[in-house]
Design a protein around this motif. Sequence first.
Motif, PDB file in Angstrom:
ATOM      1  N   MET A   1      50.102 -35.359  56.342  1.00 24.26           N
ATOM      2  CA  MET A   1      48.866 -34.940  55.668  1.00 24.26           C
ATOM      3  C   MET A   1      47.742 -34.892  56.698  1.00 24.26           C
ATOM      4  O   MET A   1      47.553 -35.836  57.447  1.00 24.26           O
ATOM      5  N   ALA A   2      47.048 -33.797  56.723  1.00 25.56           N
ATOM      6  CA  ALA A   2      45.933 -33.687  57.666  1.00 25.56           C
ATOM      7  C   ALA A   2      44.687 -34.315  57.060  1.00 25.56           C
ATOM      8  O   ALA A   2      44.171 -33.853  56.048  1.00 25.56           O
ATOM      9  N   VAL A   3      44.274 -35.404  57.662  1.00 27.54           N
ATOM     10  CA  VAL A   3      43.150 -36.180  57.145  1.00 27.54           C
ATOM     11  C   VAL A   3      42.184 -36.468  58.280  1.00 27.54           C
ATOM     12  O   VAL A   3      42.594 -36.705  59.423  1.00 27.54           O
ATOM     13  N   GLU A   4      40.927 -36.445  57.960  1.00 30.12           N
ATOM     14  CA  GLU A   4      39.899 -36.819  58.927  1.00 30.12           C
ATOM     15  C   GLU A   4      39.267 -38.127  58.473  1.00 30.12           C
ATOM     16  O   GLU A   4      38.935 -38.276  57.296  1.00 30.12           O
ATOM     17  N   ILE A   5      39.143 -39.073  59.372  1.00 30.32           N
ATOM     18  CA  ILE A   5      38.517 -40.362  59.053  1.00 30.32           C
ATOM     19  C   ILE A   5      37.326 -40.551  59.982  1.00 30.32           C
ATOM     20  O   ILE A   5      37.480 -40.640  61.202  1.00 30.32           O
ATOM     21  N   ILE A   6      36.165 -40.610  59.386  1.00 30.79           N
ATOM     22  CA  ILE A   6      34.933 -40.749  60.165  1.00 30.79           C
ATOM     23  C   ILE A   6      34.334 -42.119  59.899  1.00 30.79           C
ATOM     24  O   ILE A   6      34.118 -42.493  58.748  1.00 30.79           O
ATOM     25  N   VAL A   7      34.085 -42.875  60.951  1.00 29.81           N
ATOM     26  CA  VAL A   7      33.420 -44.170  60.820  1.00 29.81           C
ATOM     27  C   VAL A   7      31.991 -44.028  61.347  1.00 29.81           C
ATOM     28  O   VAL A   7      31.783 -43.588  62.483  1.00 29.81           O
ATOM     29  N   ASN A   8      31.050 -44.403  60.519  1.00 24.48           N
ATOM     30  CA  ASN A   8      29.649 -44.396  60.944  1.00 24.48           C
ATOM     31  C   ASN A   8      29.397 -45.628  61.813  1.00 24.48           C
ATOM     32  O   ASN A   8      29.343 -46.749  61.324  1.00 24.48           O
ATOM     33  N   LYS A   9      29.300 -45.389  63.100  1.00 21.49           N
ATOM     34  CA  LYS A   9      29.161 -46.492  64.061  1.00 21.49           C
ATOM     35  C   LYS A   9      27.870 -47.275  63.866  1.00 21.49           C
ATOM     36  O   LYS A   9      27.789 -48.449  64.243  1.00 21.49           O
ATOM     37  N   ASN A  10      26.894 -46.652  63.298  1.00 18.87           N
ATOM     38  CA  ASN A  10      25.624 -47.350  63.064  1.00 18.87           C
ATOM     39  C   ASN A  10      25.736 -48.344  61.923  1.00 18.87           C
ATOM     40  O   ASN A  10      24.999 -49.326  61.878  1.00 18.87           O
ATOM     41  N   LYS A  11      26.666 -48.105  61.023  1.00 19.19           N
ATOM     42  CA  LYS A  11      26.851 -49.006  59.879  1.00 19.19           C
ATOM     43  C   LYS A  11      27.926 -50.057  60.130  1.00 19.19           C
ATOM     44  O   LYS A  11      27.866 -51.159  59.589  1.00 19.19           O
ATOM     45  N   CYS A  12      28.954 -49.725  60.904  1.00 21.84           N
ATOM     46  CA  CYS A  12      30.098 -50.621  61.113  1.00 21.84           C
ATOM     47  C   CYS A  12      29.662 -51.918  61.792  1.00 21.84           C
ATOM     48  O   CYS A  12      28.957 -51.908  62.796  1.00 21.84           O
ATOM     49  N   VAL A  13      30.130 -53.043  61.214  1.00 27.19           N
ATOM     50  CA  VAL A  13      29.810 -54.363  61.788  1.00 27.19           C
ATOM     51  C   VAL A  13      31.028 -55.017  62.446  1.00 27.19           C
ATOM     52  O   VAL A  13      30.984 -56.168  62.851  1.00 27.19           O
TER      53      VAL A  13
ATOM     54  N   GLY B   1      37.010 -47.737  50.326  1.00 26.77           N
ATOM     55  CA  GLY B   1      36.588 -48.525  49.172  1.00 26.77           C
ATOM     56  C   GLY B   1      36.319 -49.982  49.511  1.00 26.77           C
ATOM     57  O   GLY B   1      35.492 -50.626  48.874  1.00 26.77           O
ATOM     58  N   ARG B   2      37.027 -50.514  50.509  1.00 24.55           N
ATOM     59  CA  ARG B   2      36.898 -51.928  50.854  1.00 24.55           C
ATOM     60  C   ARG B   2      35.829 -52.192  51.913  1.00 24.55           C
ATOM     61  O   ARG B   2      35.405 -53.334  52.091  1.00 24.55           O
ATOM     62  N   CYS B   3      35.420 -51.188  52.646  1.00 21.89           N
ATOM     63  CA  CYS B   3      34.427 -51.409  53.709  1.00 21.89           C
ATOM     64  C   CYS B   3      33.115 -51.905  53.103  1.00 21.89           C
ATOM     65  O   CYS B   3      32.510 -51.228  52.274  1.00 21.89           O
ATOM     66  N   PRO B   4      32.656 -53.094  53.499  1.00 21.61           N
ATOM     67  CA  PRO B   4      31.448 -53.654  52.894  1.00 21.61           C
ATOM     68  C   PRO B   4      30.171 -52.911  53.272  1.00 21.61           C
ATOM     69  O   PRO B   4      29.131 -53.087  52.639  1.00 21.61           O
ATOM     70  N   LYS B   5      30.255 -52.078  54.275  1.00 17.56           N
ATOM     71  CA  LYS B   5      29.073 -51.336  54.737  1.00 17.56           C
ATOM     72  C   LYS B   5      29.122 -49.863  54.366  1.00 17.56           C
ATOM     73  O   LYS B   5      28.252 -49.091  54.790  1.00 17.56           O
ATOM     74  N   ASN B   6      30.145 -49.477  53.615  1.00 14.80           N
ATOM     75  CA  ASN B   6      30.275 -48.076  53.217  1.00 14.80           C
ATOM     76  C   ASN B   6      30.191 -47.150  54.434  1.00 14.80           C
ATOM     77  O   ASN B   6      29.491 -46.130  54.418  1.00 14.80           O
ATOM     78  N   ALA B   7      30.908 -47.536  55.472  1.00 10.87           N
ATOM     79  CA  ALA B   7      30.807 -46.825  56.751  1.00 10.87           C
ATOM     80  C   ALA B   7      31.914 -45.803  56.966  1.00 10.87           C
ATOM     81  O   ALA B   7      31.903 -45.096  57.971  1.00 10.87           O
ATOM     82  N   ILE B   8      32.881 -45.748  56.028  1.00 13.65           N
ATOM     83  CA  ILE B   8      34.066 -44.917  56.253  1.00 13.65           C
ATOM     84  C   ILE B   8      34.082 -43.713  55.322  1.00 13.65           C
ATOM     85  O   ILE B   8      33.894 -43.848  54.108  1.00 13.65           O
ATOM     86  N   LEU B   9      34.334 -42.566  55.916  1.00 15.34           N
ATOM     87  CA  LEU B   9      34.540 -41.345  55.141  1.00 15.34           C
ATOM     88  C   LEU B   9      35.948 -40.836  55.427  1.00 15.34           C
ATOM     89  O   LEU B   9      36.306 -40.631  56.586  1.00 15.34           O
ATOM     90  N   VAL B  10      36.759 -40.692  54.371  1.00 20.26           N
ATOM     91  CA  VAL B  10      38.100 -40.133  54.512  1.00 20.26           C
ATOM     92  C   VAL B  10      38.136 -38.812  53.762  1.00 20.26           C
ATOM     93  O   VAL B  10      37.767 -38.759  52.594  1.00 20.26           O
ATOM     94  N   ARG B  11      38.571 -37.784  54.435  1.00 17.45           N
ATOM     95  CA  ARG B  11      38.677 -36.509  53.719  1.00 17.45           C
ATOM     96  C   ARG B  11      39.857 -35.710  54.229  1.00 17.45           C
ATOM     97  O   ARG B  11      40.216 -35.757  55.396  1.00 17.45           O
ATOM     98  N   ARG B  12      40.442 -35.035  53.293  1.00 18.14           N
ATOM     99  CA  ARG B  12      41.582 -34.177  53.596  1.00 18.14           C
ATOM    100  C   ARG B  12      41.094 -32.891  54.239  1.00 18.14           C
ATOM    101  O   ARG B  12      40.092 -32.318  53.806  1.00 18.14           O
ATOM    102  N   LEU B  13      41.816 -32.453  55.251  1.00 20.89           N
ATOM    103  CA  LEU B  13      41.406 -31.228  55.939  1.00 20.89           C
ATOM    104  C   LEU B  13      42.087 -30.004  55.337  1.00 20.89           C
ATOM    105  O   LEU B  13      43.112 -30.124  54.696  1.00 20.89           O
TER     106      LEU B  13
END
Length: 65
Positions: free
Chosen positions: A1-13, A53-65
């Motif tokens: 499955m082609a998926v893109e996972i973006i982590v917002n580095k400014n939010k990630c702790v 869903g589990r990231c406490p900082k809402n820093a992760i975006l997962v989307r299908r390409l």
Amino acid sequence: MAVEIIVNKNKCVGCGICLEACPKGPKIWKKDKDGKYIAYNTEDCHNCKICAGRCPKNAILVRRL
Ligand code: SF4
Ligand code: SF4
């Protein structure tokens, strides 16, 4: 499955919950040199979005390409 996972580095702790919560764990996630987490391998991702869903900082975006 082609998926893109973006982590917002400014939010990630760097808590590592994404790695712990992901069914594929270290096959997808690892700590970066700056102490943040990255999804270095998206080929094994099946788009369940547990990590986002589990990231406490809402820093992760997962989307299908
Ligand atoms: S769960 Fe969120 S805040 Fe924690 S390491 Fe992963 S991306 Fe960063
Ligand atoms: S969407 Fe699911 S399989 Fe993909 S990285 Fe997140 S928790 Fe892991």
